[in-house]
Design an enzyme around this catalytic site. Structure first.
Site, PDB file in Angstrom:
ATOM      1  N   ASP A  83      62.713   3.174  20.344  1.00  0.00           N
ATOM      2  CA  ASP A  83      61.614   2.742  21.373  1.00  0.00           C
ATOM      3  C   ASP A  83      60.467   1.949  20.489  1.00  0.00           C
ATOM      4  O   ASP A  83      59.830   2.480  19.761  1.00  0.00           O
ATOM      5  CB  ASP A  83      61.202   3.681  22.110  1.00  0.00           C
ATOM      6  CG  ASP A  83      60.343   3.321  23.572  1.00  0.00           C
ATOM      7  OD1 ASP A  83      60.660   2.144  24.069  1.00  0.00           O
ATOM      8  OD2 ASP A  83      59.448   3.858  23.744  1.00  0.00           O
ATOM      9  N   HIS A  84      60.115   0.875  21.082  1.00  0.00           N
ATOM     10  CA  HIS A  84      58.863   0.039  20.752  1.00  0.00           C
ATOM     11  C   HIS A  84      58.762   0.013  19.218  1.00  0.00           C
ATOM     12  O   HIS A  84      57.612   0.612  18.777  1.00  0.00           O
ATOM     13  CB  HIS A  84      57.666   0.877  21.389  1.00  0.00           C
ATOM     14  CG  HIS A  84      57.362   0.359  22.714  1.00  0.00           C
ATOM     15  ND1 HIS A  84      56.878  -0.974  22.954  1.00  0.00           N
ATOM     16  CD2 HIS A  84      57.492   1.123  23.785  1.00  0.00           C
ATOM     17  CE1 HIS A  84      56.666  -1.151  24.129  1.00  0.00           C
ATOM     18  NE2 HIS A  84      56.650   0.047  24.940  1.00  0.00           N
ATOM     19  N   HIS A 177      50.791   2.219  29.231  1.00  0.00           N
ATOM     20  CA  HIS A 177      51.529   3.445  28.495  1.00  0.00           C
ATOM     21  C   HIS A 177      49.949   4.502  28.211  1.00  0.00           C
ATOM     22  O   HIS A 177      48.971   4.229  28.499  1.00  0.00           O
ATOM     23  CB  HIS A 177      51.538   3.043  26.940  1.00  0.00           C
ATOM     24  CG  HIS A 177      52.796   2.317  26.948  1.00  0.00           C
ATOM     25  ND1 HIS A 177      53.816   2.377  27.172  1.00  0.00           N
ATOM     26  CD2 HIS A 177      52.782   0.694  26.675  1.00  0.00           C
ATOM     27  CE1 HIS A 177      54.944   1.544  26.958  1.00  0.00           C
ATOM     28  NE2 HIS A 177      54.291   0.448  26.656  1.00  0.00           N
ATOM     29  N   HIS A 205      58.044   0.338  31.730  1.00  0.00           N
ATOM     30  CA  HIS A 205      57.413   1.058  30.591  1.00  0.00           C
ATOM     31  C   HIS A 205      56.263   1.826  31.219  1.00  0.00           C
ATOM     32  O   HIS A 205      55.799   1.241  32.079  1.00  0.00           O
ATOM     33  CB  HIS A 205      57.253   0.308  29.392  1.00  0.00           C
ATOM     34  CG  HIS A 205      58.276   0.112  28.521  1.00  0.00           C
ATOM     35  ND1 HIS A 205      58.314   0.465  26.942  1.00  0.00           N
ATOM     36  CD2 HIS A 205      59.566  -0.448  28.825  1.00  0.00           C
ATOM     37  CE1 HIS A 205      59.499  -0.019  26.579  1.00  0.00           C
ATOM     38  NE2 HIS A 205      60.150  -0.651  27.406  1.00  0.00           N
ATOM     39  N   GLY A 206      55.567   2.729  30.573  1.00  0.00           N
ATOM     40  CA  GLY A 206      54.567   3.471  31.243  1.00  0.00           C
ATOM     41  C   GLY A 206      54.712   4.056  32.565  1.00  0.00           C
ATOM     42  O   GLY A 206      53.911   4.114  33.399  1.00  0.00           O
ATOM     43  N   SER A 208      55.064   7.079  33.187  1.00  0.00           N
ATOM     44  CA  SER A 208      54.195   8.404  33.423  1.00  0.00           C
ATOM     45  C   SER A 208      53.140   8.175  34.521  1.00  0.00           C
ATOM     46  O   SER A 208      52.718   9.083  35.138  1.00  0.00           O
ATOM     47  CB  SER A 208      53.638   8.803  32.063  1.00  0.00           C
ATOM     48  OG  SER A 208      54.827   9.210  31.312  1.00  0.00           O
ATOM     49  N   ASN A 227      61.091   4.496  31.686  1.00  0.00           N
ATOM     50  CA  ASN A 227      60.965   5.199  30.544  1.00  0.00           C
ATOM     51  C   ASN A 227      59.617   6.202  31.092  1.00  0.00           C
ATOM     52  O   ASN A 227      58.538   5.658  31.463  1.00  0.00           O
ATOM     53  CB  ASN A 227      60.323   4.221  29.566  1.00  0.00           C
ATOM     54  CG  ASN A 227      61.265   3.485  28.670  1.00  0.00           C
ATOM     55  OD1 ASN A 227      62.609   3.178  29.367  1.00  0.00           O
ATOM     56  ND2 ASN A 227      61.050   2.490  27.700  1.00  0.00           N
ATOM     57  N   THR A 230      54.517  10.339  28.221  1.00  0.00           N
ATOM     58  CA  THR A 230      53.153  11.132  28.454  1.00  0.00           C
ATOM     59  C   THR A 230      53.267  12.217  29.378  1.00  0.00           C
ATOM     60  O   THR A 230      52.665  13.186  29.371  1.00  0.00           O
ATOM     61  CB  THR A 230      52.164  10.174  28.832  1.00  0.00           C
ATOM     62  OG1 THR A 230      51.938   9.234  27.819  1.00  0.00           O
ATOM     63  CG2 THR A 230      50.675  10.924  28.998  1.00  0.00           C
TER      64      THR A 230
END
Length: 284
Positions: A83-84, A177, A205-206, A208, A227, A230
Site C-alpha cells: 500500500d502507498h 489519512h 483511502h482514509g 478510518s 482501506n 488507524t
C-alpha cells in the site's frame, strides 16, 4: 485455503454489490487478528502493508512473508497488498516476493509525470500478473481535504485510467489519512460522478475517519475497495492500555499483544458486516 488475487476479491465484491475490505497490518499480530476476524465473518480479506510499515521494519520481506504464510493457513480467501508505495524498486521487490497487488502512489507529481510513472509500474506489474491501484487527487491534501483542487475530477480520472491502464483508482472525496475521529465529510455526489465516469473499481483511502453509516453510503454510491488502518490501531492500542492498567505487573508481551489482537479481530468482524451489506442503488 490457497491465497487469492486482490483483483479477484475486488471483482467478486463488485459483482455482489458490496465492498472488498482492506486492512493495514504493522506486525504479525495485526495479520492474525484480521484473518481471525475475517474467518468469523466468513468473508475474504485483503492484508495491506504500507511503505511506512516497510520503513519501520527496515525491509518488506519479513512482514510480507509472514502475511503470506498466515494467509495460506486461513479459512477464508486472503490476499496481500503493498500500500502507498512511492519507490518503484519496492514495487519490484513486492512482485518478486509474490504479493498479489500494489498501490503505486505518484499523486504528489504533476499529472503528466504521474501518468508516466504509473504507466511504467503498470506495465511491469501486469507482465507479472500483479494487480495495480493508483491515486489521483490528494487524500488529506496539505491544504486540507476540502481545499480547492484536491478532489478527484471525474473527466480527468477517466483519462488517467485510460492512459495508465490501472486496475483500480483511489480517489479524493473528502477523507484524510490517520484520522482519530470518525467525522469525515464525504462528497457522495462526487463519488457517484466518479463511478459513472471511471471504468475500474474506486478505492476509498482514509476510511478510518468515516462513520458506519458513511461507509454504507460510500459503498452504495460506488466505492468498491475500502482501506482501514488507524481505526484498527485505535482498537489495538486501547486494548493494550486497558490490559496493562488492569495488570500492571505484566511483562510477557503475549499478554497485552494478545489483548490487542483480540480487539482488532472483533472490530474486523464488525466492519466486514457493514461493508458487505448489499449495495443500495441511490440517486447520485
Amino acid at each position: 485455503m490457497p491465497l487469492t488475487g486482490t483483483g479477484d476479491t475486488v471483482a467478486a465484491a463488485a459483482a455482489a454489490g458490496h465492498a472488498a475490505a482492506a486492512f493495514n497490518i504493522i506486525q504479525i499480530e495485526h495479520a492474525e487478528a484480521v484473518i481471525t476476524g475475517a474467518e468469523a465473518a466468513n468473508a475474504p480479506v485483503i492484508l495491506q502493508i504500507s511503505e511506512n510499515a516497510v520503513r519501520y521494519h527496515g525491509a518488506l520481506a519479513p512482514l510480507a512473508r509472514a502475511a503470506l504464510a498466515a494467509g495460506e493457513r486461513a479459512g477464508v480467501p486472503v490476499s496481500v497488498h503493498l500500500d502507498h508505495v512511492t519507490d518503484p524498486a519496492l514495487v519490484g521487490e513486492a512482485v518478486e516476493l509474490g504479493l498479489h497487488s500494489v498501490m503505486f502512489d505518484a499523486s504528489t507529481l504533476d499529472y503528466a509525470d504521474n501518468v508516466k510513472a504509473t504507466a511504467d509500474v503498470v506495465a511491469r506489474c501486469h507482465a507479472a500478473r500483479v494487480w495495480v491501484e493508483a491515486e489521483l487527487g490528494e487524500v488529506g491534501g496539505k491544504d486540507g481535504v476540502h481545499a480547492p483542487g484536491v478532489r478527484t475530477d471525474p473527466v480527468e480520472a477517466a483519462a488517467y485510467v485510460a492512459a495508465t491502464g490501472v486496475d483500480a483508482l483511489a480517489v479524493a472525496v473528502g477523507t484524510s489519512h490517520a484520522m482519530l475521529t470518525r467525522d469525515a465529510e464525504l462528497d457522495y455526489g462526487l463519488i457517484g460522478a466518479l463511478r459513472r465516469a471511471v471504468p475500474v473499481p474506486l478505492v476509498l483511502h482514509g476510511s478510518s475517519g468515516v462513520s458506519d453509516p458513511g461507509l454504507v453510503e460510500a459503498v452504495g454510491r460506488g466505492m468498491t475497495k475500502i482501506n482501514i488502518s488507524t481505526h484498527l490501531n485505535n482498537a489495538f492500542t486501547a486494548a493494550v492500555r486497558d490490559h496493562l492498567a488492569a495488570h500492571p505487573a505484566t511483562v510477557d508481551p503475549r499478554r497485552y499483544l494478545g489483548a490487542g489482537r483480540a480487539a482488532v479481530a472483533t472490530e474486523v468482524t464488525r466492519l466486514l458486516g457493514i461493508l458487505r451489506q448489499d449495495r443500495q442503488d441511490r440517486p447520485a
